[in-house]
Design a protein around this motif. Structure first.
Motif, PDB file in Angstrom:
ATOM      1  N   UNK A 189       0.917  -1.263   0.101  1.00 32.61           N
ATOM      2  CA  UNK A 189       0.084   0.103   0.078  1.00 32.61           C
ATOM      3  C   UNK A 189       0.722   1.255  -0.123  1.00 32.61           C
ATOM      4  N   UNK A 190       2.116   1.295  -0.058  1.00 31.51           N
ATOM      5  CA  UNK A 190       3.058   2.172   0.055  1.00 31.51           C
ATOM      6  C   UNK A 190       2.699   3.337  -1.001  1.00 31.51           C
ATOM      7  N   UNK A 191       2.885   2.913  -2.352  1.00 34.46           N
ATOM      8  CA  UNK A 191       2.508   3.656  -3.475  1.00 34.46           C
ATOM      9  C   UNK A 191       1.163   4.466  -3.449  1.00 34.46           C
ATOM     10  N   UNK A 192       0.328   3.484  -3.210  1.00 30.24           N
ATOM     11  CA  UNK A 192      -1.219   4.050  -3.170  1.00 30.24           C
ATOM     12  C   UNK A 192      -1.482   4.790  -2.254  1.00 30.24           C
ATOM     13  N   UNK A 193      -1.002   4.829  -0.975  1.00 29.01           N
ATOM     14  CA  UNK A 193      -0.980   6.008   0.128  1.00 29.01           C
ATOM     15  C   UNK A 193      -0.292   7.238  -0.419  1.00 29.01           C
ATOM     16  N   UNK A 246      14.001  -0.785  15.042  1.00 31.92           N
ATOM     17  CA  UNK A 246      14.490  -1.529  15.894  1.00 31.92           C
ATOM     18  C   UNK A 246      13.704  -3.005  16.120  1.00 31.92           C
ATOM     19  N   UNK A 247      13.001  -3.570  15.078  1.00 33.40           N
ATOM     20  CA  UNK A 247      12.388  -4.562  15.270  1.00 33.40           C
ATOM     21  C   UNK A 247      12.430  -5.453  14.124  1.00 33.40           C
ATOM     22  N   UNK A 248      13.445  -5.229  13.456  1.00 36.92           N
ATOM     23  CA  UNK A 248      13.834  -6.219  12.303  1.00 36.92           C
ATOM     24  C   UNK A 248      13.881  -5.285  11.026  1.00 36.92           C
ATOM     25  N   UNK A 249      13.140  -3.933  10.988  1.00 40.94           N
ATOM     26  CA  UNK A 249      13.031  -3.022   9.955  1.00 40.94           C
ATOM     27  C   UNK A 249      12.302  -3.486   8.723  1.00 40.94           C
ATOM     28  N   UNK A 250      12.678  -3.048   7.635  1.00 40.58           N
ATOM     29  CA  UNK A 250      11.913  -3.437   6.301  1.00 40.58           C
ATOM     30  C   UNK A 250      12.707  -4.612   5.767  1.00 40.58           C
ATOM     31  N   UNK A 323       3.079  -5.868 -10.091  1.00 40.04           N
ATOM     32  CA  UNK A 323       4.619  -6.465 -10.161  1.00 40.04           C
ATOM     33  C   UNK A 323       5.261  -5.192 -10.172  1.00 40.04           C
ATOM     34  N   UNK A 324       5.267  -4.325 -11.121  1.00 36.91           N
ATOM     35  CA  UNK A 324       5.920  -3.165 -11.155  1.00 36.91           C
ATOM     36  C   UNK A 324       5.678  -2.157  -9.803  1.00 36.91           C
ATOM     37  N   UNK A 325       4.709  -2.123  -9.463  1.00 33.56           N
ATOM     38  CA  UNK A 325       4.267  -1.052  -8.464  1.00 33.56           C
ATOM     39  C   UNK A 325       4.811  -1.772  -7.193  1.00 33.56           C
ATOM     40  N   UNK A 326       4.896  -2.789  -6.971  1.00 29.57           N
ATOM     41  CA  UNK A 326       5.422  -3.550  -5.766  1.00 29.57           C
ATOM     42  C   UNK A 326       6.939  -3.324  -5.754  1.00 29.57           C
ATOM     43  N   UNK A 327       7.519  -3.471  -6.880  1.00 25.72           N
ATOM     44  CA  UNK A 327       8.743  -3.471  -7.027  1.00 25.72           C
ATOM     45  C   UNK A 327       9.570  -2.015  -7.028  1.00 25.72           C
ATOM     46  N   UNK A 328       8.592  -0.993  -7.305  1.00 24.46           N
ATOM     47  CA  UNK A 328       8.952   0.480  -7.187  1.00 24.46           C
ATOM     48  C   UNK A 328       8.953   0.733  -5.756  1.00 24.46           C
ATOM     49  N   UNK A 329       7.740   0.060  -4.909  1.00 22.31           N
ATOM     50  CA  UNK A 329       7.475   0.272  -3.487  1.00 22.31           C
ATOM     51  C   UNK A 329       8.776  -0.256  -2.734  1.00 22.31           C
ATOM     52  N   UNK A 330       9.237  -1.464  -3.156  1.00 15.91           N
ATOM     53  CA  UNK A 330      10.306  -2.291  -2.450  1.00 15.91           C
ATOM     54  C   UNK A 330      11.596  -1.240  -2.427  1.00 15.91           C
ATOM     55  N   UNK A 331      11.821  -0.908  -3.555  1.00 19.37           N
ATOM     56  CA  UNK A 331      13.082  -0.071  -3.791  1.00 19.37           C
ATOM     57  C   UNK A 331      13.084   0.889  -3.029  1.00 19.37           C
ATOM     58  N   UNK A 332      11.960   2.028  -3.001  1.00 16.92           N
ATOM     59  CA  UNK A 332      11.937   3.285  -2.145  1.00 16.92           C
ATOM     60  C   UNK A 332      12.008   3.099  -0.786  1.00 16.92           C
ATOM     61  N   UNK A 333      11.262   1.867  -0.566  1.00 21.59           N
ATOM     62  CA  UNK A 333      11.052   1.475   1.264  1.00 21.59           C
ATOM     63  C   UNK A 333      12.556   1.099   1.716  1.00 21.59           C
ATOM     64  N   UNK A 334      13.181   0.372   0.865  1.00 23.78           N
ATOM     65  CA  UNK A 334      14.571   0.079   1.203  1.00 23.78           C
ATOM     66  C   UNK A 334      15.369   1.156   1.608  1.00 23.78           C
ATOM     67  N   UNK A 335      15.254   2.129   0.646  1.00 21.10           N
ATOM     68  CA  UNK A 335      16.290   3.355   0.786  1.00 21.10           C
ATOM     69  C   UNK A 335      15.851   4.019   1.860  1.00 21.10           C
ATOM     70  N   UNK A 336      14.425   4.226   1.948  1.00 22.36           N
ATOM     71  CA  UNK A 336      13.679   5.076   2.909  1.00 22.36           C
ATOM     72  C   UNK A 336      13.871   4.652   4.407  1.00 22.36           C
ATOM     73  N   UNK A 337      13.757   3.340   4.587  1.00 18.98           N
ATOM     74  CA  UNK A 337      14.050   2.532   5.674  1.00 18.98           C
ATOM     75  C   UNK A 337      15.422   2.452   6.232  1.00 18.98           C
ATOM     76  N   UNK A 338      16.289   2.495   5.019  1.00 21.96           N
ATOM     77  CA  UNK A 338      17.521   2.460   5.514  1.00 21.96           C
ATOM     78  C   UNK A 338      18.133   3.602   6.138  1.00 21.96           C
ATOM     79  N   UNK A 339      17.714   4.796   5.680  1.00 18.21           N
ATOM     80  CA  UNK A 339      17.778   6.307   6.319  1.00 18.21           C
ATOM     81  C   UNK A 339      17.169   6.439   7.551  1.00 18.21           C
TER      82      UNK A 339
END
Length: 343
Positions: A189-193, A246-250, A323-339
């Motif tokens: 739901x990240x991109x939709x939100x 601090x609970x496993x992250x993304x 598939x494309x939507x969740x792939x983009x969400x995954x890439x953005x969330x990985x960077x966002x959560x890493x920061x």
């Protein structure tokens, strides 16, 4: 002939000595026995034991000393054996513990291999997280109450929208203490939100919806209760990120197979509900859950005009788009959560 007194005495002494010796030898049958007996008597004499600072008999007590020595050696050997056994048992216990731990880990991996599930629990900030779980649960009940009151039993179908399923996944994830379920909800739901927030912010700033994703909040048939119970598009992802901090992250395995395996049955089930429903007051309501029948009617123009209209072709497009939507969400969330958050 005059004899010297000394010679006489000496001879007598010698003769006496010889006679005594002869008498003593004659006591034995053989001279060798005599010497054997004298040697045996001399061997029984005490001599100092330099090892222990004690006096011991060299022959008479030799058997005793040999016995004690053998007993002490056997005792030392037994101590050494028992010590070695203890060390071996400790090492064995450690090896068995490692083996059991490895087997347990393997079992967990096998048990959680389906959908890439991982036994990630909420360890930190448990009080705050449980409060969020209760809030999500109460919010979902309020959302369902408003939908059923306005649309009847068909309002329950709103729970099948992925953005509404995310709320269910959120509090269930907290109550069962499995952070992976919350990860799936965030990815789906990240991109939709995000698009919903952009649409609403632009609407309040300019009076128009550039994407049309949130245009339904301006429909005349929408109540304030429905508007308030759709605000989870704005706060759900930030709240989940606080919970995952601090609970496993993304987690990496969320995008595939987690989210992609989930969307197939959800889209298939959504097609059993009609695209448009008629309410009790005679008005119609555009339902189209998860856009399973067609692309959202308010999202018009290019590039939405390129979307196919056929049932099969649209279904293939929707799965490919997911598939494309969740792939983009995954890439953005990985960077966002890493920061922003820690694992």
């Amino acid at each position: 002939m005059v004899l010297n007194k000394r010679s006489i005495e000496g001879s007598t002494n010698i003769s006496d000595g010889v006679s005594l010796k002869n008498k003593h030898i004659h006591h034995y049958t053989d001279e060798n026995e005599f010497y054997k007996s004298t040697n045996q008597e001399s061997s029984t004499a005490q001599e100092p034991d330099l090892r222990y600072g004690k006096v011991k008999q060299t022959k008479g007590s030799s058997t005793f000393d040999n016995n004690t020595n053998t007993e002490s050696d056997e005792h030392k050997k037994s101590i050494e054996i028992t010590g070695a056994d203890k060390l071996d048992s400790k090492q064995q216990d450690k090896q068995e513990h490692k083996h059991k731990h490895k087997q347990l880990g393997d079992r967990k991996k096998k048990a959680t291999s389906f959908l890439g599930l991982r036994p990630s629990k909420f360890v930190n900030n448990r009080g705050l997280i449980h409060g969020f779980g209760v809030f999500m649960f109460v919010y979902y009940l309020a959302m369902m109450y408003v939908r059923v009151e306005h649309r009847g039993l068909i309002g329950i179908a709103d729970s099948i929208w992925l953005c509404n399923l995310a709320v269910i996944f959120g509090f269930v994830s907290i109550f069962v203490d499995n952070a992976y379920i919350m990860n799936i909800a965030v990815n789906c739901t990240f991109i939709v939100h995000l698009l919903w927030v952009i649409d609403v912010v632009t609407y309040f700033a300019t009076g128009s919806f550039p994407l049309g994703n949130a245009e339904y909040i301006s429909w005349p048939s929408i109540t304030w209760g429905e508007i308030l119970t759709t605000t989870h598009h704005a706060w759900f992802v930030p709240m989940c990120m606080i919970c995952l901090h601090r609970n496993g992250g993304y987690q990496d395995s969320v995008w595939f197979p987690g989210s992609m395996v989930l969307v197939v049955p959800v889209l298939s089930f959504s097609r059993y509900f009609p695209k448009i429903i008629t309410l009790a007051n005679g008005s119609t309501f555009y339902l189209n859950i998860n856009m399973s029948h067609e692309w959202w009617s308010d999202m018009k123009g290019w590039p939405f005009s390129l979307i196919p209209n056929g049932t099969v072709s649209y279904g293939i497009f929707l799965l490919s788009f997911s598939l494309v939507l969740f792939s983009v969400s995954h890439a953005i969330l990985k960077v966002l959560c890493w920061i922003t958050i820690k694992k």
